[in-house]
Design a protein around this motif. Structure first.
Motif, short mmCIF file in Angstrom:
data_model
loop_
_atom_site.label_atom_id
_atom_site.label_comp_id
_atom_site.label_asym_id
_atom_site.label_seq_id
_atom_site.Cartn_x
_atom_site.Cartn_y
_atom_site.Cartn_z
N TYR A 1 0.84 2.02 12.92
CA TYR A 1 1.92 1.07 12.70
C TYR A 1 2.64 1.50 11.42
O TYR A 1 2.07 1.45 10.34
N LEU A 2 3.89 1.93 11.57
CA LEU A 2 4.65 2.45 10.43
C LEU A 2 5.98 1.72 10.27
O LEU A 2 6.55 1.22 11.24
N VAL A 3 6.45 1.66 9.03
CA VAL A 3 7.77 1.13 8.70
C VAL A 3 8.68 2.31 8.38
O VAL A 3 8.32 3.18 7.58
N LYS A 4 9.87 2.33 9.03
CA LYS A 4 10.80 3.44 8.84
C LYS A 4 12.20 2.92 8.55
O LYS A 4 12.53 1.77 8.86
N PRO A 5 13.07 3.75 7.94
CA PRO A 5 14.43 3.31 7.60
C PRO A 5 15.30 3.15 8.84
O PRO A 5 15.07 3.76 9.88
N THR A 6 16.36 2.32 8.70
CA THR A 6 17.25 2.06 9.83
C THR A 6 18.06 3.28 10.23
O THR A 6 18.61 3.31 11.34
N GLU A 7 18.14 4.29 9.37
CA GLU A 7 18.83 5.52 9.75
C GLU A 7 18.16 6.19 10.95
O GLU A 7 18.80 6.99 11.66
N GLU A 8 16.90 5.85 11.19
CA GLU A 8 16.18 6.43 12.32
C GLU A 8 16.14 5.50 13.53
O GLU A 8 15.40 5.73 14.48
N ALA A 9 16.96 4.45 13.51
CA ALA A 9 16.97 3.48 14.61
C ALA A 9 17.42 4.12 15.91
O ALA A 9 18.23 5.05 15.94
N PHE A 10 16.87 3.60 17.02
CA PHE A 10 17.25 4.06 18.35
C PHE A 10 16.98 2.96 19.36
O PHE A 10 16.25 2.00 19.07
N ASP A 11 17.59 3.08 20.53
CA ASP A 11 17.42 2.08 21.59
C ASP A 11 16.64 2.72 22.74
O ASP A 11 17.14 3.63 23.40
N ASN A 12 15.42 2.24 22.97
CA ASN A 12 14.62 2.80 24.06
C ASN A 12 14.71 1.96 25.33
O ASN A 12 13.97 2.20 26.29
N GLY A 13 15.59 0.97 25.34
CA GLY A 13 15.77 0.15 26.54
C GLY A 13 15.03 -1.16 26.51
O GLY A 13 15.31 -2.05 27.31
N GLU A 14 14.05 -1.31 25.60
CA GLU A 14 13.33 -2.58 25.50
C GLU A 14 14.22 -3.64 24.88
O GLU A 14 15.09 -3.34 24.06
N ARG A 15 13.97 -4.89 25.24
CA ARG A 15 14.70 -5.99 24.64
C ARG A 15 13.70 -6.99 24.05
O ARG A 15 12.64 -7.23 24.63
N PRO A 16 14.03 -7.55 22.90
CA PRO A 16 13.10 -8.48 22.25
C PRO A 16 12.97 -9.79 23.02
O PRO A 16 13.88 -10.19 23.75
N VAL A 17 11.84 -10.43 22.83
CA VAL A 17 11.56 -11.72 23.44
C VAL A 17 11.12 -12.68 22.34
O VAL A 17 10.31 -12.31 21.49
N THR A 18 11.66 -13.87 22.35
CA THR A 18 11.22 -14.92 21.44
C THR A 18 10.96 -16.19 22.24
O THR A 18 11.83 -16.64 22.98
N ILE A 19 9.76 -16.74 22.11
CA ILE A 19 9.41 -18.01 22.75
C ILE A 19 9.02 -18.99 21.66
O ILE A 19 7.97 -18.86 21.04
N ASP A 20 9.88 -19.96 21.40
CA ASP A 20 9.53 -20.99 20.43
C ASP A 20 8.36 -21.81 20.96
O ASP A 20 8.20 -21.98 22.18
N ALA A 21 7.55 -22.32 20.06
CA ALA A 21 6.37 -23.10 20.48
C ALA A 21 6.76 -24.26 21.38
O ALA A 21 6.01 -24.61 22.30
N SER A 22 7.94 -24.82 21.17
CA SER A 22 8.38 -25.96 21.98
C SER A 22 8.78 -25.55 23.39
O SER A 22 8.94 -26.41 24.26
N ASN A 23 8.96 -24.24 23.63
CA ASN A 23 9.37 -23.76 24.95
C ASN A 23 8.23 -23.14 25.76
O ASN A 23 8.46 -22.62 26.85
N VAL A 24 7.03 -23.17 25.22
CA VAL A 24 5.89 -22.64 25.97
C VAL A 24 5.62 -23.52 27.19
O VAL A 24 5.56 -24.75 27.08
N VAL A 25 5.47 -22.90 28.35
CA VAL A 25 5.19 -23.63 29.58
C VAL A 25 3.70 -23.54 29.89
O VAL A 25 3.15 -22.44 30.04
N TRP A 26 3.04 -24.68 29.98
CA TRP A 26 1.59 -24.74 30.17
C TRP A 26 1.27 -25.01 31.64
O TRP A 26 1.88 -25.87 32.27
N LEU A 27 0.29 -24.27 32.17
CA LEU A 27 -0.18 -24.44 33.53
C LEU A 27 -1.58 -25.05 33.50
O LEU A 27 -2.49 -24.49 32.89
N SER A 28 -1.74 -26.18 34.16
CA SER A 28 -3.05 -26.84 34.22
C SER A 28 -3.81 -26.37 35.45
O SER A 28 -3.39 -25.44 36.16
N SER A 29 -4.95 -26.99 35.72
CA SER A 29 -5.83 -26.49 36.78
C SER A 29 -5.21 -26.55 38.17
O SER A 29 -5.62 -25.80 39.06
#
Length: 286
Positions: free
Chosen positions: A156-184
């Motif tokens: 796990y390394l930290v690098k400068p933004t000059e080396e930034a690139f797009d590999n096709g992945e997109r970030p995901v954020t799920i706020d705790a209030s948006n978690v969907v729970w499945l019961s039995s």
């Protein structure tokens, strides 16, 4: 500015294949699991008080967040899970990472987004991903700001933004209030009347990540079938009984339990508990 949005519908349908309940099948499996004898006990617990902290990014000196490894080796090439701890008011400079990571907020408020994005503070129980090569900042506010961070391979390394690139992945954020729970009635991994719930977060080949929610007063077990099982307590406190010695450990948020063979994890809760689990096998909450 980039907005990271994931709706409850997406989460609920992403792994709906896991959500078909058959009551008679569950009863049979529960009976079999209860009588199952585990010959090779690999259960282990790491308490939050036992975590060894070091600088996450030594190049920043005293301004660096702290890191405490729970499993793996973030400086090596293996998959790793570690805790990140941030001071109140921390804000990183724009940077990238050489690997994609997943993270869950355990305490405080954390922001992670494009350098130009307005602050969107994630509370405990929120989940996000940071794609490899994408420029971003991380900020925190609160007396104690801790997140669980997970990578599929290191280092796990930290690098400068000059080396930034797009590999096709997109970030995901799920706020705790948006978690969907499945019961039995929706998730076959939960025994009826256990009061537990699951939320599936991601799946990659034979690995998957999920939240497990246990109600106050739960006295039962998580049976893990895989040879990979990592569990981090995100919220609440529980008692964990080690099968090797019969010793009971008081496990709080930021603590970790694991097994590397088929295993039974006996738990008692005095309040609602949320656990993040990573596994390559099936689970049963009973």
């Amino acid at each position: 500015m980039k907005f990271r949005i994931i709706t409850a519908l997406v989460v609920a349908t992403s792994l709906m294949a896991c959500a078909q309940t058959n009551s008679s099948t569950i009863a049979d499996e529960t009976k079999e699991a209860t009588s199952l004898t585990i010959e090779n006990l690999t259960n282990a617990v790491v308490l939050s008080s036992e975590v060894k902290w070091e600088k996450l990014n030594p190049a920043r000196g005293d301004a660096s967040p702290q890191a405490g490894t729970l499993w793996g080796d973030r400086k090596g090439k293996v998959a790793t899970g570690f805790l990140g701890k941030f001071a109140d008011g921390f804000s990183s400079p724009p940077h990238i990472h050489n690997v994609t990571y997943r993270a869950v907020v355990i305490s405080g408020s954390i922001h992670n987004d494009d350098p130009s994005a307005e602050k969107m503070w994630m509370k405990p129980g929120s989940f996000w991903t940071q794609p490899v090569g994408e420029a971003h900042i991380t900020a925190a506010k609160g007396d104690e700001n801790i997140a669980y961070v997970e990578i599929d391979h290191g280092p796990y390394l930290v690098k400068p933004t000059e080396e930034a690139f797009d590999n096709g992945e997109r970030p995901v954020t799920i706020d705790a209030s948006n978690v969907v729970w499945l019961s039995s009635d929706k998730a076959e991994w939960i025994a009826p009347n256990s009061g537990a719930a699951l939320s599936f977060l991601w799946e990659n080949e034979n690995l998957k990540g999920l939240f497990i929610k246990l109600p106050q007063g739960f006295k039962g077990r998580i049976n893990s079938e895989g040879d990979i099982f990592h569990a981090v307590v995100i919220q609440g406190n529980l008692a964990y009984k080690l099968p090797q010695s019969g010793e009971t450990k008081a496990v709080d948020a930021g603590s970790y339990f694991t097994s590397s063979t088929k295993a039974k994890h006996d738990l008692i809760t005095s309040e609602e508990v949320v656990i993040y689990g990573r596994t390559n096998g099936e689970l049963e909450v009973m």
